[in-house]
Design a protein around this motif. Structure first.
Motif, short mmCIF file in Angstrom:
data_model
loop_
_atom_site.label_atom_id
_atom_site.label_comp_id
_atom_site.label_asym_id
_atom_site.label_seq_id
_atom_site.Cartn_x
_atom_site.Cartn_y
_atom_site.Cartn_z
N ARG A 10 -9.94 9.05 14.17
CA ARG A 10 -10.74 7.96 14.72
C ARG A 10 -11.76 8.48 15.71
O ARG A 10 -11.54 9.48 16.38
CB ARG A 10 -9.86 6.95 15.43
N LEU A 11 -12.85 7.75 15.83
CA LEU A 11 -13.82 7.96 16.88
C LEU A 11 -13.51 6.91 17.93
O LEU A 11 -13.46 5.73 17.62
CB LEU A 11 -15.23 7.77 16.33
N MET A 12 -13.23 7.35 19.17
CA MET A 12 -12.74 6.43 20.19
C MET A 12 -13.64 6.46 21.42
O MET A 12 -14.15 7.51 21.80
CB MET A 12 -11.33 6.84 20.63
N THR A 13 -13.78 5.30 22.06
CA THR A 13 -14.49 5.24 23.34
C THR A 13 -13.55 5.74 24.44
O THR A 13 -12.33 5.78 24.26
CB THR A 13 -14.91 3.81 23.68
N ARG A 14 -14.11 6.12 25.57
CA ARG A 14 -13.30 6.57 26.70
C ARG A 14 -12.37 5.46 27.14
O ARG A 14 -11.22 5.69 27.48
CB ARG A 14 -14.23 7.01 27.85
N GLN A 15 -12.84 4.21 27.13
CA GLN A 15 -12.02 3.07 27.54
C GLN A 15 -10.79 2.92 26.63
O GLN A 15 -9.68 2.68 27.08
CB GLN A 15 -12.87 1.80 27.51
#
Length: 89
Positions: A10-15
């Motif tokens: 997955r590509l994930m945001t820092r949040q």
């Protein structure tokens, strides 16, 4: 909800990552946690190819007991954002 064919890549945001890191679970079921934290998901379609070697193994009773023990450690909810200013104590 678990999507058929969903993968752990997955590509994930820092949040999103920070929310996952708040989970103190040791025996993680990643696909379940990814959905549980409640962030928006977008899917990229691909052709799912069957394995040419090896097999998936699992013992249902052991799996269920691990899930039960781990979910007891989860917070009741996760705050995505707030309007409070950070203050040092």
């Amino acid at each position: 909800e678990l999507m058929d064919g969903a993968r752990d890549y997955r590509l994930m945001t820092r949040q999103f990552v920070n929310s996952l890191l708040e989970m103190k679970e040791y025996n993680r079921f990643s696909k379940g946690l990814f959905g549980w934290v409640g962030y928006q998901t977008k899917w990229i379609e691909f052709e799912n190819v069957e394995r040419v070697a090896g097999e998936t193994k699992g013992i249902v009773g052991e799996y269920l007991s691990k899930i039960y023990l781990e979910t007891k450690k989860r917070p009741v909810y996760i705050v995505k954002e707030d309007n409070l200013q950070d203050k040092e104590l």
